[in-house]
Write a protein that holds these residues in place. Sequence first.
Motif, PDB file in Angstrom:
ATOM      1  N   TYR A   6      19.325 -18.889 -11.288  1.00  0.00           N
ATOM      2  CA  TYR A   6      18.672 -18.135 -12.361  1.00  0.00           C
ATOM      3  C   TYR A   6      19.692 -17.780 -13.449  1.00  0.00           C
ATOM      4  O   TYR A   6      19.456 -17.999 -14.635  1.00  0.00           O
ATOM      5  CB  TYR A   6      18.036 -16.880 -11.778  1.00  0.00           C
ATOM      6  CG  TYR A   6      17.437 -15.945 -12.791  1.00  0.00           C
ATOM      7  CD1 TYR A   6      16.159 -16.158 -13.283  1.00  0.00           C
ATOM      8  CD2 TYR A   6      18.137 -14.832 -13.249  1.00  0.00           C
ATOM      9  CE1 TYR A   6      15.593 -15.298 -14.214  1.00  0.00           C
ATOM     10  CE2 TYR A   6      17.582 -13.972 -14.176  1.00  0.00           C
ATOM     11  CZ  TYR A   6      16.316 -14.209 -14.655  1.00  0.00           C
ATOM     12  OH  TYR A   6      15.764 -13.360 -15.580  1.00  0.00           O
ATOM     13  N   HIS A   9      21.065 -20.148 -16.393  1.00  0.00           N
ATOM     14  CA  HIS A   9      20.213 -20.570 -17.506  1.00  0.00           C
ATOM     15  C   HIS A   9      19.896 -19.404 -18.428  1.00  0.00           C
ATOM     16  O   HIS A   9      19.743 -18.273 -17.976  1.00  0.00           O
ATOM     17  CB  HIS A   9      18.896 -21.144 -16.966  1.00  0.00           C
ATOM     18  CG  HIS A   9      19.083 -22.337 -16.106  1.00  0.00           C
ATOM     19  ND1 HIS A   9      19.308 -23.597 -16.604  1.00  0.00           N
ATOM     20  CD2 HIS A   9      19.104 -22.460 -14.767  1.00  0.00           C
ATOM     21  CE1 HIS A   9      19.456 -24.443 -15.612  1.00  0.00           C
ATOM     22  NE2 HIS A   9      19.332 -23.783 -14.483  1.00  0.00           N
ATOM     23  N   ASP A  10      19.773 -19.705 -19.702  1.00  0.00           N
ATOM     24  CA  ASP A  10      19.245 -18.717 -20.638  1.00  0.00           C
ATOM     25  C   ASP A  10      17.721 -18.863 -20.655  1.00  0.00           C
ATOM     26  O   ASP A  10      17.154 -19.652 -19.877  1.00  0.00           O
ATOM     27  CB  ASP A  10      19.857 -18.881 -22.026  1.00  0.00           C
ATOM     28  CG  ASP A  10      19.570 -20.236 -22.668  1.00  0.00           C
ATOM     29  OD1 ASP A  10      18.762 -21.020 -22.134  1.00  0.00           O
ATOM     30  OD2 ASP A  10      20.152 -20.514 -23.735  1.00  0.00           O
ATOM     31  N   ALA A  11      17.055 -18.125 -21.523  1.00  0.00           N
ATOM     32  CA  ALA A  11      15.584 -18.152 -21.564  1.00  0.00           C
ATOM     33  C   ALA A  11      15.052 -19.553 -21.850  1.00  0.00           C
ATOM     34  O   ALA A  11      14.078 -19.998 -21.229  1.00  0.00           O
ATOM     35  CB  ALA A  11      15.069 -17.168 -22.612  1.00  0.00           C
ATOM     36  N   THR A  12      15.707 -20.266 -22.750  1.00  0.00           N
ATOM     37  CA  THR A  12      15.261 -21.619 -23.079  1.00  0.00           C
ATOM     38  C   THR A  12      15.417 -22.546 -21.873  1.00  0.00           C
ATOM     39  O   THR A  12      14.532 -23.345 -21.577  1.00  0.00           O
ATOM     40  CB  THR A  12      16.054 -22.182 -24.272  1.00  0.00           C
ATOM     41  OG1 THR A  12      15.920 -21.273 -25.377  1.00  0.00           O
ATOM     42  CG2 THR A  12      15.557 -23.542 -24.678  1.00  0.00           C
TER      43      THR A  12
END
Length: 84
Positions: A6, A9-12
Amino acid sequence: MRHDEYAAHDATGLALLIAAGEVTREDVLRAANSRIDAVNGAVNAVVHRIDPPADAGDSIDGPLAGVPFVLTDMDGRLGGHPAS
């Protein structure tokens, strides 16, 4: 989804994983909530958690659908929910 996956990663990136079917929205939300549960006692950053309704399914749409986010009382409010 483990926390390290989790956090990598960034939101994208999370949105792309969801869109590709590599993880589900529920996987991502569980990972975010698990981390909140693990550290919030010490940092007290999340005062009110709003989880999507169980029957939301894929009804929420958009480029970041399924990606958890934090709304702070410094930059936004959501009607009917406490800000602090």
